[in-house]
Design an enzyme around this catalytic site. Sequence first.
Site, short mmCIF file in Angstrom:
data_model
loop_
_atom_site.label_atom_id
_atom_site.label_comp_id
_atom_site.label_asym_id
_atom_site.label_seq_id
_atom_site.Cartn_x
_atom_site.Cartn_y
_atom_site.Cartn_z
N TYR A 1 0.85 -1.19 0.00
CA TYR A 1 0.00 0.00 0.00
C TYR A 1 0.89 1.24 0.00
O TYR A 1 1.89 1.30 0.72
CB TYR A 1 -0.90 0.02 1.24
CG TYR A 1 -1.70 1.30 1.36
CD1 TYR A 1 -2.99 1.38 0.84
CD2 TYR A 1 -1.16 2.43 1.97
CE1 TYR A 1 -3.72 2.55 0.91
CE2 TYR A 1 -1.88 3.62 2.04
CZ TYR A 1 -3.15 3.66 1.52
OH TYR A 1 -3.87 4.83 1.59
N GLU B 1 -3.23 7.63 -4.27
CA GLU B 1 -3.23 6.35 -3.56
C GLU B 1 -3.03 5.19 -4.53
O GLU B 1 -3.67 5.15 -5.58
CB GLU B 1 -4.55 6.17 -2.81
CG GLU B 1 -4.60 4.90 -1.97
CD GLU B 1 -5.92 4.75 -1.22
OE1 GLU B 1 -5.90 4.68 0.02
OE2 GLU B 1 -6.97 4.70 -1.89
#
Length: 395
Positions: free
Chosen positions: A115, A204
């Site tokens: 992530y 993101e």
Amino acid sequence: MNIHEYQAKELFANFGVAVAKGAAAKDVSEFEAAVASLNGSHVVVKSQIHAGGRGKGVFKDGFKGGVHYAKREEAVEIAKKMFGNILVTKQTGEAGKEVKTIYFTEGCDIAKEYYLSIVMDRASGKDVVIASCEGGMEIEKVAEETPEKIKKVFINPETGIQPYQVRELAFFLGFGEKELQKKFAALIKGLYKLYASKDCSLVEVNPLILTPQNDIIALDAKVSFDDNALFRHPDILEYRDLSEENPLEIEAKKFELNYIKLDGNIACMVNGAGLAMATMDIIKYYGGDPANFLDVGGGATEEAITAAFKILLSDENTKGILINIFGGIMRCDVIAAGVVAAVKNVGGLKIPLVVRLEGTNVEQGNKILAESGIDITTASDLDDAAQKIVKIVSK
Ligand code: GDP
Ligand code: MN
């Protein structure tokens, strides 16, 4: 403003961030050609909506998964099942979102998922890179249950991301080996450059992946922009997809009203963001549910107030309206005139209205309302106003 994954990946590619090759299609007739333009035995078929959690989402007709890793022969069939269908994910709410674009990408083999994101951190006044080896997971859950698995690196926006910070992140993610470090550095520098130069509020990548061939690739992409800076990015405005935005919010933007639709049934019209928040809080405190956040601001004209009031009325969830104005720069008579004009415009008010006016020109404002013939419940203060509207609506 949010954009689609395929648009975000186009930006990624422009900034030197590695992504799988892909092709977007806005019509069934384009599917074959889109798939044909890609290499490899597998193609990922990805629903394009402004919401995450697509992979685990379910379509209204029962078809499972808004993201499918498919054999290339099967990709078009799967895309047809998604196209025009309504996808419900954790982030869309029950209503779901219609899939109007399909993004086909070359399928990647995954060795490991990570992530990675960049956001602004208000507390420190810096940008922050958030990284974790727990990729593909909900980052909120990781943050709550295993915060030690998340690394935050704070970046001074004046100087940008520093080489030592790039290395710190690379080692944390296990990209210490020389070639990997190089690839990761190119990726994170590209992402930060995109974030800073395009006034993003969020970049993101979930998941970022390492392939068995030792490539580091952004497999998913989410990019949001600061609305207040969009005027200096006409190229980014081209990406805007109005069909993904709430029509009431679009209307509000035309009049420079700060409006956000919420799920409750008590519509609020307030001046000042702080007072708007306090009003929503106190409605909740007395057991009610606000239908929206609306700050009409200080300089709103009668025309804008009229538009605002019409927006509140056109939300079908609205069971009652609370107007809470502390007239400072905003004059109470302008608010009152706007409300009266709006009510006339829509052919009368069919739901209860509680009004609390205070401050500049309050007498004139009250007079306009009193002489309007509209059925209004007046309130003396914030507390009184909230109790009254909650009581009326819950009857
Ligand atoms: P999201 O569910 O909306 O976040 O959509 P993603 O783009 O993140 O896709 C969901 C999941 O599909 C990812 O977490 C991956 O596990 C999987 N996936 C997406 N693309 C590929 C691919 O190229 N290869 C493989 N093996 N899995 C993929
Ligand atoms: Mn994802």
